[in-house]
Structures are given as C-alpha cells and as structure tokens.
Write a protein that holds these residues in place. Structure first.
Motif, mmCIF file in Angstrom:
data_model
loop_
_atom_site.group_PDB
_atom_site.id
_atom_site.type_symbol
_atom_site.label_atom_id
_atom_site.label_comp_id
_atom_site.label_asym_id
_atom_site.label_seq_id
_atom_site.Cartn_x
_atom_site.Cartn_y
_atom_site.Cartn_z
ATOM 1 N N ARG A 213 0.813 -1.252 0.116
ATOM 2 C CA ARG A 213 0.224 0.074 -0.174
ATOM 3 C C ARG A 213 0.950 1.188 -0.100
ATOM 4 O O ARG A 213 1.858 1.263 0.641
ATOM 5 C CB ARG A 213 -1.057 -0.048 1.022
ATOM 6 C CG ARG A 213 -2.045 -1.076 1.197
ATOM 7 C CD ARG A 213 -2.665 -1.012 2.585
ATOM 8 N NE ARG A 213 -3.712 -2.145 2.752
ATOM 9 C CZ ARG A 213 -4.358 -2.152 3.808
ATOM 10 N NH1 ARG A 213 -4.145 -1.137 4.936
ATOM 11 N NH2 ARG A 213 -5.216 -3.215 4.002
ATOM 12 N N VAL A 214 0.454 2.439 -0.680
ATOM 13 C CA VAL A 214 1.147 3.653 -0.719
ATOM 14 C C VAL A 214 -0.225 4.242 -0.020
ATOM 15 O O VAL A 214 -1.197 4.721 -0.817
ATOM 16 C CB VAL A 214 1.218 4.068 -1.782
ATOM 17 C CG1 VAL A 214 1.844 5.456 -1.773
ATOM 18 C CG2 VAL A 214 2.319 3.349 -2.607
ATOM 19 N N GLU A 215 -0.277 4.725 1.163
ATOM 20 C CA GLU A 215 -1.361 5.562 1.947
ATOM 21 C C GLU A 215 -1.560 6.832 1.361
ATOM 22 O O GLU A 215 -2.822 7.346 1.436
ATOM 23 C CB GLU A 215 -1.067 5.337 3.267
ATOM 24 C CG GLU A 215 -0.852 3.992 3.836
ATOM 25 C CD GLU A 215 -1.989 3.047 3.913
ATOM 26 O OE1 GLU A 215 -2.801 3.137 3.016
ATOM 27 O OE2 GLU A 215 -1.959 1.871 4.696
ATOM 28 N N ASP A 216 -0.410 7.742 1.154
ATOM 29 C CA ASP A 216 -0.460 9.125 0.927
ATOM 30 C C ASP A 216 0.510 9.429 0.170
ATOM 31 O O ASP A 216 1.949 9.477 0.664
ATOM 32 C CB ASP A 216 -0.772 9.820 1.983
ATOM 33 C CG ASP A 216 -0.865 11.579 1.882
ATOM 34 O OD1 ASP A 216 -1.685 11.856 1.219
ATOM 35 O OD2 ASP A 216 -0.150 12.146 2.439
ATOM 36 N N LEU A 221 1.132 5.860 -7.950
ATOM 37 C CA LEU A 221 1.703 4.654 -8.806
ATOM 38 C C LEU A 221 2.971 4.547 -8.892
ATOM 39 O O LEU A 221 3.427 3.545 -9.047
ATOM 40 C CB LEU A 221 0.590 5.033 -10.065
ATOM 41 C CG LEU A 221 -1.027 4.786 -9.997
ATOM 42 C CD1 LEU A 221 -1.541 4.971 -11.194
ATOM 43 C CD2 LEU A 221 -1.098 3.132 -9.794
ATOM 44 N N LYS A 222 3.762 5.669 -8.970
ATOM 45 C CA LYS A 222 5.063 5.683 -9.219
ATOM 46 C C LYS A 222 5.893 4.990 -8.138
ATOM 47 O O LYS A 222 6.657 4.263 -8.290
ATOM 48 C CB LYS A 222 5.640 7.092 -9.309
ATOM 49 C CG LYS A 222 7.021 7.330 -9.727
ATOM 50 C CD LYS A 222 7.915 8.665 -9.845
ATOM 51 C CE LYS A 222 9.112 8.741 -10.058
ATOM 52 N NZ LYS A 222 9.397 10.069 -10.408
ATOM 53 N N GLU A 223 5.392 5.393 -6.857
ATOM 54 C CA GLU A 223 5.863 4.784 -5.690
ATOM 55 C C GLU A 223 5.438 3.352 -5.531
ATOM 56 O O GLU A 223 6.189 2.500 -5.005
ATOM 57 C CB GLU A 223 5.239 5.631 -4.455
ATOM 58 C CG GLU A 223 5.656 4.927 -3.135
ATOM 59 C CD GLU A 223 7.262 4.919 -2.790
ATOM 60 O OE1 GLU A 223 7.598 4.298 -1.736
ATOM 61 O OE2 GLU A 223 8.006 5.761 -3.606
ATOM 62 N N MET A 224 4.221 2.970 -5.987
ATOM 63 C CA MET A 224 3.957 1.635 -6.063
ATOM 64 C C MET A 224 4.822 0.699 -6.846
ATOM 65 O O MET A 224 5.080 -0.397 -6.730
ATOM 66 C CB MET A 224 2.429 1.510 -6.520
ATOM 67 C CG MET A 224 1.803 -0.128 -6.467
ATOM 68 S SD MET A 224 2.089 -1.080 -4.880
ATOM 69 C CE MET A 224 0.862 -0.388 -3.955
ATOM 70 N N ARG A 225 5.157 1.255 -7.970
ATOM 71 C CA ARG A 225 5.941 0.546 -9.073
ATOM 72 C C ARG A 225 7.272 0.278 -8.239
ATOM 73 O O ARG A 225 7.968 -0.450 -8.540
ATOM 74 C CB ARG A 225 6.078 1.348 -10.277
ATOM 75 C CG ARG A 225 6.949 0.786 -11.487
ATOM 76 C CD ARG A 225 6.762 1.041 -12.813
ATOM 77 N NE ARG A 225 5.606 0.496 -13.270
ATOM 78 C CZ ARG A 225 5.442 -0.685 -13.574
ATOM 79 N NH1 ARG A 225 6.453 -1.769 -13.308
ATOM 80 N NH2 ARG A 225 4.381 -1.000 -14.219
#
Length: 326
Positions: A213-216, A221-225
């Motif tokens: 999860r990326v909460e904030d 989406l870049k952080e999730m990748r």
C-alpha cells in the motif's frame, strides 16, 4: 449445512444493513481491477484513489476463495461478507445480488467480486458519480467512478489484456493506463495491490503473495511501482535465504545476485551476497564487496563474528581476521 450457514449469514447482514449506509461512510471514488492469473490461479485486487489509505477498505481477498473490490460510497462489510458468501458456495453473481439486495445504499455503490475459478461479477449503482462504469472480462473486471472521462476503464481493460508479467505487474499496468487516461477527476493520493494464492496453505501469513500500500503520496502509482520492484528483489532474497538454510550456496548466490539487480543501492543485499561468495570460497570478490559495505556502515562489520558463531558465515579464523581488517 452450507445452505444453513448462508441463511444465518444473510440474516446477520440484514440485521446490520441499517448501520451501513450513512453520511459518515467513507467514499473511495476510485478505479480498481479484480483479476485472476489463469496459470498460477492467484487472485488479486488493485485500486487507486484521491483518498487516504484506499486499500484498507476497498481491497479484500482470501486464498482459495476469491477477491472483492468495494468502492464509491464504500460499504466495508461487502469485503468480508462477500468472501464468506463465496466460501459458502455462492457464485460471484449471487453474492453481488445478495449483498446489494440487503443494502439501502445500493444506488451509490460499486462492487466487483471474483472467485477462485475466475468467475466474476460487477455492479455500478445508478447514482455513482460520473464518469462511472465497469467492464467484466475473462477472469477479470475493471470498474471506476468519479473519473475525468468515460474512457478510463476501457483503457484499463485494454492495458490489462495486453500486459505481461506477474498478476501484480499486469494489474499495475492497468492502473497506470487509467491514470494516463485521466484517472480520478480529483487527482491521486493512495494505491494498494493485494494478491492471494489459488489455494490456502492453512497459514494466513503465507497466503498473501503481494500486500502493498501507498497510503499518501503525490504520485502513488510511481511509488507503488518502486515498491513492487523492491518486493520482487526481496522475493529473491527470501529464496536466497532458503537456499542458505539448505547449504546450497551456489543457488543462494544466484538469487542474491538477482535481488541486487533489482535493488542495487541496498547495502544489506550486497552484504548477504558477499557472505554467500565467502561461503562459496570466492574470497577475493567477497572481500571487495565487504570493504565497500563496511565503509558505508560499520555495523555490518560488527555482525561478521556473530554470523560465524551462528554458522551462517563459513570461514577459517585466518579468513575471519582478514575480513575484519577491511
């Protein structure tokens, strides 16, 4: 017996239905995908929204059972109850119909349920904020509401069907396609990816393949990748650790090397790679890596004698002294 359990469950749902729809409900206007990998049987949910911690309420899954995405004006109970209905023999279609029938807020709900066989059903309430809609495909469904335009979920469908890689990777590609098409009209804030196994191991901690999860974030989406890439790297690390447990240092070396390729700046990955090289008798290369790691963080040197004591670093006393002098 299953029929009786379903009846009991439905009665319980009806008794609580009045508590579900209220102005205090979280509203995750968003886009999501539920999908099943036809090769591995893994099932997953991916979701993105301009809302904090969207994954905590939207994405639900259980190994050997199925996955659920509940969004728009969220009814969080649709997650666990949807899974319970599947577990008790209902199809996704019947599960969706049952949940909505007992819910006064059905017109503002959006829901997708997929089971372990790849059967899937989705629903978009008539009062979901436009642009809103869904597409049910073979072993997947994409759904969205409060989008900038009505081409968002068709873009997700196309991207997913053309994507390659793991289930998590393909779902992320679909999410990125949605964002490229405009995504949530309000912007972006959080994202989540959940993937569960086709069959339960009996141990819940082993049943989740991916749970990120990326909460904030300004660019979730870049952080999730980035996180998914690191996740893959640590999968190789875990495989390397398992190989070490079986004294297969050659295989461990290969796994640790693959991990470093995905996450080259991680000191710990370099360190364990060096340990494996040392255990393989490749001391020259091992010392070269140890020296670089120790220079950046001396605590890794402090760990060396402890590894020898635990028999995780198999070196002679002479070799140990040389390593500690680096």
């Amino acid at each position: 017996m299953k029929l009786l359990l379903v009846v009991v469950l439905l009665v319980s749902m009806h008794a609580n239905s009045q508590q579900v729809y209220s102005k205090k409900e979280p509203f995750a206007h968003t886009y999501s995908i539920v999908a099943r990998d036809t090769v591995t049987g893994e099932m997953g949910v991916a979701v993105q929204s301009h809302w904090f911690s969207v994954g905590s309420l939207v994405a639900w899954g259980k190994a050997g059972v199925g996955v659920v995405a509940t969004q728009s004006f969220i009814n969080p109970s649709f997650g666990p109850r949807g899974l319970s209905l599947l577990e008790n023999g209902l199809t996704p279609k019947l599960a969706v119909e049952t949940l909505l029938k007992l819910d006064e807020g059905r017109d503002v709900r959006q829901l997708a349920i997929l089971d372990v066989h790849g059967n899937v059903s989705a629903y978009t309430g008539k009062n979901c904020i436009e642009a809103a809609g869904h597409i049910v495909g073979n072993n997947f469904s994409v759904q969205a509401n409060l989008m900038e335009k009505n081409t968002v979920w068709p873009a997700m469908e196309k991207a997913y069907k053309n994507a390659t890689g793991s289930l998590a990777e393909r779902m992320l590609i679909a999410m990125e396609a949605a964002q490229s098409e405009g995504g949530d009209i309000r912007g972006k804030q959080s994202v989540a990816i959940l993937v569960v196994k086709a069959k339960s191991t009996g141990n819940s901690w082993e049943d989740k393949v991916v749970d990120l999860r990326v909460e904030d974030s300004e660019n979730p989406l870049k952080e999730m990748r980035r996180l998914l890439t690191i996740h893959k790297a640590y999968e190789f690390m875990n495989k390397g650790d398992l190989a070490v447990e079986h004294n297969n240092f050659k295989l461990a070396k290969e796994h640790y090397k693959n991990a470093q390729k995905l996450n080259p700046d991680n000191l710990e990955m370099k360190y364990w790679y060096a340990v494996t090289l040392a255990n393989n008798g490749e001391m020259k290369e091992a010392k070269s890596i140890f020296k670089k790691v120790f220079k950046q963080n001396k605590n890794w040197k402090e760990l060396i004698p402890r590894l020898v004591k635990s028999k995780l670093l198999l070196v002679s006393k002479k070799q140990l002294k040389r390593i500690l002098k680096l």
